[in-house]
Scaffold this motif. Structure first.
Motif, short mmCIF file in Angstrom:
data_model
loop_
_atom_site.label_atom_id
_atom_site.label_comp_id
_atom_site.label_asym_id
_atom_site.label_seq_id
_atom_site.Cartn_x
_atom_site.Cartn_y
_atom_site.Cartn_z
N UNK A 12 0.83 -1.20 0.00
CA UNK A 12 0.00 0.00 0.00
C UNK A 12 0.86 1.25 0.00
N UNK A 13 1.90 1.27 0.81
CA UNK A 13 2.79 2.42 0.86
C UNK A 13 3.48 2.63 -0.48
N UNK A 14 3.95 1.54 -1.09
CA UNK A 14 4.59 1.63 -2.40
C UNK A 14 3.63 2.18 -3.44
N UNK A 15 2.39 1.70 -3.44
CA UNK A 15 1.41 2.16 -4.43
C UNK A 15 1.04 3.63 -4.23
N UNK A 16 0.93 4.06 -3.00
CA UNK A 16 0.62 5.47 -2.73
C UNK A 16 1.76 6.36 -3.21
N UNK A 18 4.06 5.60 -5.50
CA UNK A 18 4.11 5.50 -6.95
C UNK A 18 3.03 6.36 -7.61
N UNK A 19 1.82 6.29 -7.08
CA UNK A 19 0.73 7.10 -7.63
C UNK A 19 0.99 8.59 -7.48
N UNK A 20 1.49 8.99 -6.32
CA UNK A 20 1.81 10.40 -6.11
C UNK A 20 2.92 10.88 -7.03
N UNK A 39 -2.12 7.40 -12.22
CA UNK A 39 -1.58 7.70 -10.90
C UNK A 39 -2.66 7.77 -9.84
N UNK A 40 -3.80 8.37 -10.19
CA UNK A 40 -4.91 8.46 -9.25
C UNK A 40 -5.45 7.08 -8.92
N UNK A 41 -5.60 6.24 -9.93
CA UNK A 41 -6.12 4.89 -9.71
C UNK A 41 -5.16 4.09 -8.83
N UNK A 42 -3.86 4.18 -9.10
CA UNK A 42 -2.88 3.45 -8.31
C UNK A 42 -2.91 3.93 -6.87
#
Length: 53
Positions: A12-16, A18-20, A39-42
């Motif tokens: 979850x931290x990685x995806x947040x 990466x999306x940001x 990015x928003x979806x991720x």
């Protein structure tokens, strides 16, 4: 889905992050709109994973 809380939280931290990063680096052209949307979806997936922990 992932069973272990620690691995779910790390993903979850990685995806947040990466999306940001994708939203921050999206260019200001039409192709950038697709990158921004991705990015928003991720980021939303990462937030959803974090809330389930």
């Amino acid at each position: 889905m992932l069973r272990y809380r620690r691995s779910r939280r790390a993903l979850a931290l990685f995806l947040v992050v990466l999306g940001g990063t994708m939203m921050f680096l999206a260019p200001e052209v039409w192709g950038g709109l697709a990158v921004l949307a991705l990015g928003v979806v991720i980021e939303l997936v990462g937030i959803a994973l974090e809330r389930r922990t």
